[in-house]
Design a protein around this motif. Structure first.
Motif, mmCIF file in Angstrom:
data_model
loop_
_atom_site.group_PDB
_atom_site.id
_atom_site.type_symbol
_atom_site.label_atom_id
_atom_site.label_comp_id
_atom_site.label_asym_id
_atom_site.label_seq_id
_atom_site.Cartn_x
_atom_site.Cartn_y
_atom_site.Cartn_z
ATOM 1 N N PHE A 167 -6.423 -1.374 5.022
ATOM 2 C CA PHE A 167 -5.301 -2.233 4.637
ATOM 3 C C PHE A 167 -4.139 -1.817 5.523
ATOM 4 O O PHE A 167 -3.816 -0.622 5.594
ATOM 5 C CB PHE A 167 -4.927 -2.002 3.168
ATOM 6 C CG PHE A 167 -6.048 -2.322 2.206
ATOM 7 C CD1 PHE A 167 -6.273 -3.632 1.807
ATOM 8 C CD2 PHE A 167 -6.863 -1.325 1.709
ATOM 9 C CE1 PHE A 167 -7.294 -3.930 0.912
ATOM 10 C CE2 PHE A 167 -7.874 -1.607 0.810
ATOM 11 C CZ PHE A 167 -8.097 -2.913 0.420
ATOM 12 N N ALA A 168 -3.508 -2.758 6.206
ATOM 13 C CA ALA A 168 -2.507 -2.372 7.189
ATOM 14 C C ALA A 168 -1.400 -3.402 7.343
ATOM 15 O O ALA A 168 -1.543 -4.567 6.981
ATOM 16 C CB ALA A 168 -3.170 -2.161 8.553
ATOM 17 N N ASP A 169 -0.300 -2.908 7.886
ATOM 18 C CA ASP A 169 0.764 -3.763 8.413
ATOM 19 C C ASP A 169 0.719 -3.545 9.917
ATOM 20 O O ASP A 169 1.274 -2.570 10.432
ATOM 21 C CB ASP A 169 2.123 -3.380 7.835
ATOM 22 C CG ASP A 169 3.257 -4.208 8.420
ATOM 23 O OD1 ASP A 169 3.007 -5.065 9.295
ATOM 24 O OD2 ASP A 169 4.401 -4.000 8.004
ATOM 25 N N GLY A 219 0.846 -1.186 0.000
ATOM 26 C CA GLY A 219 0.000 0.000 0.000
ATOM 27 C C GLY A 219 0.880 1.234 0.000
ATOM 28 O O GLY A 219 2.036 1.186 0.415
ATOM 29 N N LYS A 220 0.326 2.339 -0.477
ATOM 30 C CA LYS A 220 1.102 3.582 -0.509
ATOM 31 C C LYS A 220 0.465 4.573 0.450
ATOM 32 O O LYS A 220 -0.695 4.929 0.314
ATOM 33 C CB LYS A 220 1.158 4.161 -1.913
ATOM 34 C CG LYS A 220 2.111 5.324 -2.010
ATOM 35 C CD LYS A 220 2.307 5.768 -3.438
ATOM 36 C CE LYS A 220 3.336 6.880 -3.494
ATOM 37 N NZ LYS A 220 3.499 7.379 -4.869
ATOM 38 N N GLY A 221 1.236 4.998 1.410
ATOM 39 C CA GLY A 221 0.781 5.964 2.393
ATOM 40 C C GLY A 221 1.542 7.266 2.274
ATOM 41 O O GLY A 221 2.262 7.510 1.301
ATOM 42 N N ARG A 228 -0.971 2.236 7.207
ATOM 43 C CA ARG A 228 -2.390 1.948 7.025
ATOM 44 C C ARG A 228 -2.913 2.764 5.856
ATOM 45 O O ARG A 228 -2.576 3.937 5.709
ATOM 46 C CB ARG A 228 -3.146 2.328 8.292
ATOM 47 C CG ARG A 228 -4.637 2.189 8.220
ATOM 48 C CD ARG A 228 -5.237 2.545 9.597
ATOM 49 N NE ARG A 228 -6.674 2.597 9.539
ATOM 50 C CZ ARG A 228 -7.383 3.716 9.459
ATOM 51 N NH1 ARG A 228 -6.794 4.882 9.418
ATOM 52 N NH2 ARG A 228 -8.699 3.666 9.412
ATOM 53 N N VAL A 229 -3.722 2.119 5.026
ATOM 54 C CA VAL A 229 -4.452 2.801 3.964
ATOM 55 C C VAL A 229 -5.922 2.492 4.202
ATOM 56 O O VAL A 229 -6.308 1.328 4.306
ATOM 57 C CB VAL A 229 -4.029 2.308 2.563
ATOM 58 C CG1 VAL A 229 -4.886 2.941 1.481
ATOM 59 C CG2 VAL A 229 -2.554 2.586 2.316
ATOM 60 N N VAL A 284 1.529 -4.586 3.195
ATOM 61 C CA VAL A 284 0.279 -4.748 3.940
ATOM 62 C C VAL A 284 0.075 -6.235 4.203
ATOM 63 O O VAL A 284 0.320 -7.070 3.342
ATOM 64 C CB VAL A 284 -0.945 -4.133 3.218
ATOM 65 C CG1 VAL A 284 -0.837 -2.627 3.176
ATOM 66 C CG2 VAL A 284 -1.133 -4.684 1.827
ATOM 67 N N SER A 285 -0.327 -6.537 5.419
ATOM 68 C CA SER A 285 -0.470 -7.932 5.824
ATOM 69 C C SER A 285 -1.876 -8.262 6.319
ATOM 70 O O SER A 285 -2.162 -9.417 6.617
ATOM 71 C CB SER A 285 0.547 -8.256 6.924
ATOM 72 O OG SER A 285 0.373 -7.373 8.022
#
Length: 89
Positions: free
Chosen positions: A47-49, A15-17, A57-58, A24-25
């Motif tokens: 969508f996050a790690d 993901g691009k933040g 996070r996105v 992202v996991s």
């Protein structure tokens, strides 16, 4: 009406933040009041790690109609991919 129904799934992607790209996991999906979008309720996807904290996070807030259109578009795009390409993942 808030359903409080939350779905979580482990995923693999990027993901691009604000600070650039990150892994992202996980994805968390729920229908609730939005934070930003001007609607009473939205389908929200984070969508996050999780291991990297809140900056990794996105988040998206979609109307129900937009969420259904997105599901259809994802299904159509995946259906059009030849099996040998999908297997190479």
């Amino acid at each position: 009406m808030c359903t409080y129904a939350t779905e979580q799934v482990d995923i693999q992607g990027s993901g691009k933040g604000r600070d650039g790209w990150f892994a992202v996991s996980s994805a968390t999906v729920y229908y609730d009041h939005p934070v930003h979008h001007l609607a009473g309720h939205t389908l929200n996807i984070d969508f996050a790690d999780r291991s990297a904290g809140p900056a990794a996070r996105v988040a998206v807030e979609l109307t129900a109609e937009s969420a259904e259109a997105l599901v259809a578009a994802i299904t159509a795009a995946l259906a059009s991919v030849p099996p040998e390409i999908r297997a190479a993942g």
